[in-house]
Enzyme design. Sequence first.
Site, PDB file in Angstrom:
ATOM      1  N   ASP A   1      16.244 -55.540 -75.494  1.00 32.60           N
ATOM      2  CA  ASP A   1      16.354 -55.137 -74.088  1.00 32.60           C
ATOM      3  C   ASP A   1      14.997 -55.246 -73.403  1.00 32.60           C
ATOM      4  OD1 ASP A   1      17.612 -54.123 -71.805  1.00 32.60           O
ATOM      5  OD2 ASP A   1      17.122 -52.052 -72.327  1.00 32.60           O
ATOM      6  N   HIS A   2      14.951 -55.969 -72.304  1.00 36.29           N
ATOM      7  CA  HIS A   2      13.723 -56.136 -71.524  1.00 36.29           C
ATOM      8  C   HIS A   2      12.551 -56.659 -72.358  1.00 36.29           C
ATOM      9  CE1 HIS A   2      15.063 -54.575 -67.670  1.00 36.29           C
ATOM     10  NE2 HIS A   2      15.715 -53.640 -68.324  1.00 36.29           N
TER      11      HIS A   2
ATOM     12  N   THR B   1      19.984 -43.407 -70.113  1.00 34.26           N
ATOM     13  CA  THR B   1      19.560 -42.099 -69.621  1.00 34.26           C
ATOM     14  C   THR B   1      20.612 -41.018 -69.834  1.00 34.26           C
ATOM     15  OG1 THR B   1      18.161 -43.160 -67.961  1.00 34.26           O
ATOM     16  CG2 THR B   1      18.699 -40.849 -67.606  1.00 34.26           C
TER      17      THR B   1
END
Length: 284
Positions: A82-83, A233
């Site tokens: 991710d990223h 989150t």
Amino acid sequence: MGFGSFNYWLRDGLNKGYAVAQININNLEFVQAIIEAAEEERAPIILGASEGALKYMGLDYAVAIAKTAAERASVPVMLHLDHGPNLDWVLKAIRNGFSSVMIDASRLPLEENIALTKQVVDLCHPLGIEVEAELGRITGTDDDLTVDERLATLCRPEDAERFVAETHVDALAAAIGSAHGHYKGKPQLDFERLAAIREVTGIPLVLHGGSGIPDEDVKKAISLGIAKMNINTDNQEVFTAKVREVLAANPKMYDPRKYLGPGRDEIKAMVKKKLALTGSVNRV
């Protein structure tokens, strides 16, 4: 059974009107909760691993845990970088057995983003590894990456069309107004922009910042081409809240299994809600 196919499941979602959930991992309890939820709901699942999480868990530990989970699972499990901030992290992921990667060069000018993304695609595709990229800037904070809202720009459909045509990327995280972390007020997703991007690209689109977006907006985004939704989150919040609750009620508790276990249960319950929201339940 090993890792599933990122491209197959995102294409299946795009064609059938659901999104595959990417649930980010932060420790062993997260992986266990995610896999249990996916198996019980018969849903394909993507374990997202960010640079920050991999530094915390240890790259080799994280991959070993994910591989064990995938081999034992009765549903498709994918391990996705991710990223990925640069080529170095992409190479680390490839060498350690990730099934797909994201190269996030959205901070760069369009020409440079295209060049780096194409380099990653040309490297990964011969190895059977699919690639996600990002265009425009998604606001908020994700691990050590903070995007100033004043510098944030939404993805332009004409840029997306060119980007996909020149890079041959498998999935695109196009900035349409979502944000990482907590939202300041109600998220304002640009659905018209999303529809236009889907029209000109034809590939699975990715919604980052999936925590905190109203359910009705998530469903609308999926109907307009979102085939992958990222969630982190919400799980971090329910996990931490439960651990705090257990420790507050039992101040002399010292066995981590007795407070991490209930935290894990909260993640599992949240993941189940997200799988229902994305429409990925009973797809396996």
